[in-house]
Scaffold this motif. Structure first.
Motif: not given
Lengths: 305, 248
Positions: B52, B182, B184-185, B204, B207-208, B211, B213, B215
């Motif tokens: 993560r 993160p 998103a949080d 980002d 992350q994308g 994972n 994830t 945004v």
């Protein structure tokens, strides 16, 4: 075609005008000496001519190429030896030279061979692969010279090239300047060493307070601006210069064990000195009459006598 | 005629920078040790899922490594009196800056790539979309190396002063960029502030890609990094030109 042409150069720093409407032409094949007192504008002028600074007004052409519109081709025609050697102490001597060769656009195949050959000429063949940080000031200056001439430039700029060097390094540097000149390079030299300018330069420019005050051949400058002559005399024992008083003795400078006596009538001054020595029973160790000097001309032009 | 000369000069400057500045202690401390210690301080002993936070850590490494060489070069050269000579070579301020950017980007790219490959092999982390990762690597290293060069713009001839200033700028960018929390949080104002950091878009992207994830979206992330690169580059040229004689 002139090697260096500067027309109406002006450069200001805030309210100070460092170079004021300077126009200068250096012909191909000349060794041009650029003299001036501290703060006169020598460094600013050399920075303008080498493209480090841009002028507020005026134009510069190096080997016929406009420095403002075509800076990179114009800079390829130059080699610059700054006052403070300015070489990379973390690189070896050979790496410094090959870097300079690369920056000047030398083909990779030629760079290394040319750098090795130059280092041999400069007396550094056995130190070629050592980092420059271990070198003496004179050796660093030799590396700096190598960096400036690796591409055999048409115009060579030198800023106080022998300042602070020992006799051997100084001779090597002046020898290299003469050799580059013999091979066809035009040399532009700033120096505080008036004897050096006198013996090396074919023409001299004197800058004072940002204005080019005089430009001519050294002998012409001497004859035009120094109407005095000098006598250099040495006695067998130390003599206080203040004992001499004569209408034709204009000034006395102590130079080691010699006295330099500036006079407007050498004949009368010599007779006076000989008579004084005879009267006082002092033996004259040596006596020379000297013609007009560039130093006196420089002082007359810059108003610092 | 002039265009190849410009790039030849930039490549020569980059080569010189690689030889001289990669081994300087400030690059080692601010480029390698600093992100490592930050990661250890944040991650160790907290039972967090590595997968993560790994994209954020990778982005932080890339950010620190790529932006650590640039701030050092100009003040170091001004102090050693080599900068004036560099200006007198057939170079422009633009080609010198490009050479500095290339050296910083290469350093960031190489170190981050080693960490990426080692992490993938040791921890079996997901590689995600390799094209997005590669694009993020390229654009991220160039943008952050350009930031490093912009940070060298103050007229100082004291490398330590510039390195301190660069840390002062870089650290806040880390904390608001969604590495430790993160994106998103984050909510509301915190997320709006995060968008100001160029690092946010790299985090980002990773992350994308790794994972799934992200945004913002990869196209927007890449466009934002490109915009930051152009902004930093224009700033570096403007300020370095303005301060060129200071410190000489």
């Amino acid at each position: 075609m002139p090697a260096i042409e500067a027309h109406h150069l002006t450069r200001r720093f805030g309210s100070i005008t460092a170079v004021d409407d300077l126009t200068l032409t250096v012909e191909e094949g000349e060794i041009f000496g650029f003299l001036g007192p501290n703060g006169a504008g020598k460094t600013t002028t050399i920075r303008l001519l080498t493209g480090v600074l841009t002028p507020d007004t005026g134009t510069i052409r190096i080997a016929g190429i406009d420095l403002r519109t075509d800076p990179l081709p114009a800079k390829r025609c130059m080699g610059i030896i700054p006052e403070n050697s300015a070489v990379y102490s973390d690189l070896t001597a050979i790496q410094n030279l090959t870097l300079a060769g690369r920056l000047y656009g030398l083909p990779a195949a030629d760079r290394n061979a040319r750098a090795r050959s130059l280092l041999a000429d400069l007396g550094l063949a056995d130190r070629a692969d050592e980092k420059v940080r271990t070198f003496s000031k004179g050796m660093k200056q030799r590396v700096s010279i190598g960096c400036a001439i690796i591409h055999e430039p048409a115009v060579l700029f030198l800023d106080e090239p022998t300042s602070g060097l020992d006799v051997q390094s100084r001779r090597l540097v002046t020898g290299m300047i003469r050799r580059m000149h013999d091979q066809g390079s035009t040399v532009f030299l700033t120096t505080h060493n008036i004897d050096e300018a006198n013996t090396l330069c074919t023409r001299i420019g004197i800058i004072n307070r940002g204005i080019l005050a005089a430009t001519d051949r050294p002998e012409i400058l001497k004859q035009t601006f120094d109407t005095t002559q000098s006598i250099e005399i040495s006695f067998a024992r130390e003599i206080d210069p203040s004992v001499f008083s004569h209408p034709n003795v204009l000034r006395i400078d102590q130079r080691g064990d010699k006295l330099r006596i500036v006079t407007d009538d050498p004949d009368r001054a010599v007779k006076y000195l000989a008579a004084w020595a005879d009267r006082e029973g002092v033996r004259i160790a040596s006596l020379n009459t000297l013609g007009p000097s560039l130093e006196e001309a420089f002082l007359a032009i810059t108003g610092e006598s | 005629m002039v265009l190849p000369l410009f790039f030849q000069g930039a490549l020569a400057v980059a080569g010189k920078n690689v030889r001289i500045y990669y081994t300087k202690p400030p690059v080692f401390i601010f480029g390698l040790l600093f992100p490592l210690f930050l990661f250890i301080a944040f991650f160790m002993g907290r039972g967090l899922a590595l997968s993560r936070f790994y994209p954020g850590f990778l982005a932080m490494t890339l950010f620190f490594t790529a932006s650590s060489v640039g701030p050092l070069i100009t003040p170091w050269e001004k102090r050693d009196r080599t900068y004036e000579r560099l200006l007198s070579y057939p170079l422009t301020i633009g080609s010198i800056i490009l050479g500095d950017i290339l050296a910083g980007a290469l350093f960031g790219f190489a170190i981050s790539l080693v960490i990426l490959v080692a992490s993938l092999l040791i921890f079996s982390l997901p590689v995600g979309d390799p094209f997005i990762v590669l694009a993020a690597f390229l654009l991220g290293t160039i943008a952050f190396a350009t930031l490093g060069t912009l940070l060298a713009s103050p007229a100082s001839d004291t490398p330590a002063t510039v390195m301190m200033l660069s840390t002062l700028v870089r650290l806040p960018l880390i904390f608001i960029s969604g590495i430790f929390i993160p994106l998103a949080d984050l909510g509301g104002a915190a997320q709006a502030v995060a968008y100001l950091s160029p690092l946010t878009y790299l985090v980002d992207l990773f992350q994308g890609a790794m994972n799934g994830t992200g945004v913002i979206g990869p196209a927007t992330d890449l466009a934002a990094l490109l915009a930051y690169f152009l902004l930093f580059g224009a700033g570096a040229v403007y300020f370095q030109r303005r301060n060129v004689m200071k410190g000489l």
